[in-house]
Design an enzyme around this catalytic site. Structure first.
Site, PDB file in Angstrom:
ATOM      1  N   ASP A  16       0.819  -1.216   0.000  1.00  0.00           N
ATOM      2  CA  ASP A  16       0.000   0.000   0.000  1.00  0.00           C
ATOM      3  C   ASP A  16       0.848   1.259   0.000  1.00  0.00           C
ATOM      4  OD1 ASP A  16      -2.118  -1.701   0.021  1.00  0.00           O
ATOM      5  OD2 ASP A  16      -2.981  -1.004   1.904  1.00  0.00           O
ATOM      6  N   ARG A  98       0.303   6.176  17.108  1.00  0.00           N
ATOM      7  CA  ARG A  98       0.111   7.157  16.039  1.00  0.00           C
ATOM      8  C   ARG A  98       0.614   8.557  16.390  1.00  0.00           C
ATOM      9  NH1 ARG A  98       0.279   2.744  13.389  1.00  0.00           N
ATOM     10  NH2 ARG A  98      -1.628   2.058  12.344  1.00  0.00           N
ATOM     11  N   ASP A 127      -7.360   5.991  12.295  1.00  0.00           N
ATOM     12  CA  ASP A 127      -5.977   6.412  12.108  1.00  0.00           C
ATOM     13  C   ASP A 127      -5.853   7.749  11.394  1.00  0.00           C
ATOM     14  OD1 ASP A 127      -4.589   4.513  13.477  1.00  0.00           O
ATOM     15  OD2 ASP A 127      -4.167   3.243  11.751  1.00  0.00           O
ATOM     16  N   SER A 182      -6.066  -8.339   8.357  1.00  0.00           N
ATOM     17  CA  SER A 182      -5.239  -7.142   8.318  1.00  0.00           C
ATOM     18  C   SER A 182      -4.615  -6.986   9.691  1.00  0.00           C
ATOM     19  CB  SER A 182      -6.104  -5.926   7.980  1.00  0.00           C
ATOM     20  OG  SER A 182      -5.368  -4.738   8.156  1.00  0.00           O
TER      21      SER A 182
END
Length: 323
Positions: A16, A98, A127, A182
């Site tokens: 990705d 994050r 996110d 995932s």
């Protein structure tokens, strides 16, 4: 945003973000800087450098950094000092990483003179909010490129075709339809979402779990672990002082060995969706339980001083956890 000259991309080297790197070059004609963070995900990160070089990224614009100690010391530990839990169970393993990534993206943007950052978060999850609010808080004027909200590569087939046309290496996992889940991993946890888990009736397969054994496979005998705290943080295990990252690594090993830290949860996302996720947080589960045990023994005055006073070096306490 056609005036963007340089962008810092949160880059893992996976399919990705490799597509995003090429897409930024094709659609913005801008210089790209890559940032790859070692948060303890257990993967070899140097291949990300080779992939970035392949697409013309200058060596001085490739940042690969080991931030494990900073992650545990400045983000995980303060979180558990505050007993932070989401919806009663989730220990925020993805969430707490994050802000650190956003912080480094902005620091690198300032260092390299970039005027934008980019991330690979989709438009349907949390996110995007974590990255972007963190970035705007630190650099309000920064521009943010979120390709998943802009491009037309909205199907797996289009994404794969773009990657193939761009000469991006596609491993067999993606060619054969991808992994059944995932996953996102760091030193605090592993999360699993999607595919098989989207059926709320489907039980998570035992083969999915990476760090923890099932309770049935855990040892029958208890193991006693002595944890020493200073100012609300664990600093020693069984009498041996350890660094923050080493502490969490060892607690992950102990917790995983004894089947501690599994969670299967349907949670609410900030954008109004519900999402099922499975999580392994063995060390974090021990940290939270141990911290609450210390609070129960030391009283509110100790807690308040250790949370607020950075100089209360003399205040130490110990607790014993059975795993």
């Amino acid at each position: 945003m056609s005036d963007i000259k340089k962008v810092v991309l949160a880059y893992s080297g996976g399919l990705d973000t490799s597509v995003i790197l090429k897409w930024l070059q094709d659609n913005y004609s801008c210089e790209v800087v890559t940032f790859t963070a070692d948060l303890g995900q257990g993967e070899e990160l140097e291949p990300a450098r080779a992939k970035a070089l392949k697409f013309g990224i200058k060596p001085e614009n490739i940042f690969i950094e080991d931030v494990r100690e900073e992650f545990v010391r400045d983000f995980v530990m303060p979180m558990f000092r505050a007993n932070t839990v989401y919806e009663g169970e989730y220990l925020l393993g993805t969430s707490i990483a994050r802000p650190l990534i956003a912080k480094r993206l902005i620091e690198i943007a300032r260092k390299t003179g970039a005027d934008a950052i980019s991330h690979g978060a989709t438009g349907k999850g949390n996110d995007q909010v974590r990255f972007e609010l963190g970035a705007y808080a630190l650099m309000p004027e920064v521009k943010i490129i979120a390709p998943w909200r802009e491009w037309d590569l909205l199907s797996r087939e289009r994404l794969m075709k773009y990657a193939e046309d761009a000469g991006i290496e596609i491993d067999m996992k993606h060619k054969n339809g991808g992994a059944p889940y995932s996953m996102d991993a760091n030193l605090l946890h592993i999360s699993f979402e999607g595919r098989h888990l989207e059926n709320p009736q489907a039980e998570a397969e035992e083969s999915m779990w990476r760090w923890t054994v099932s309770p049935e496979a855990a040892p029958d005998a208890a193991e006693y672990v002595d944890l020493e705290f200073e100012r609300g943080d664990i600093v020693a295990i069984n009498g041996k002082r350890v660094s923050p990252a080493a502490m969490l690594t060892e607690l992950n090993r102990l917790g995983g060995k004894h089947g501690i830290g599994r969670l299967d949860l349907v949670e609410n996302r900030y954008v109004g969706m519900k999402s099922r996720g499975c999580y392994e947080t063995p060390g974090g589960a021990i940290m939270l339980r141990a911290h609450r045990a210390i609070e129960s023994r030391c009283g509110w005055l100790y807690q308040a001083q250790c949370l607020a006073d950075a100089d209360c070096r003399a205040r130490t306490a110990k607790t014993q956890i059975i795993v």
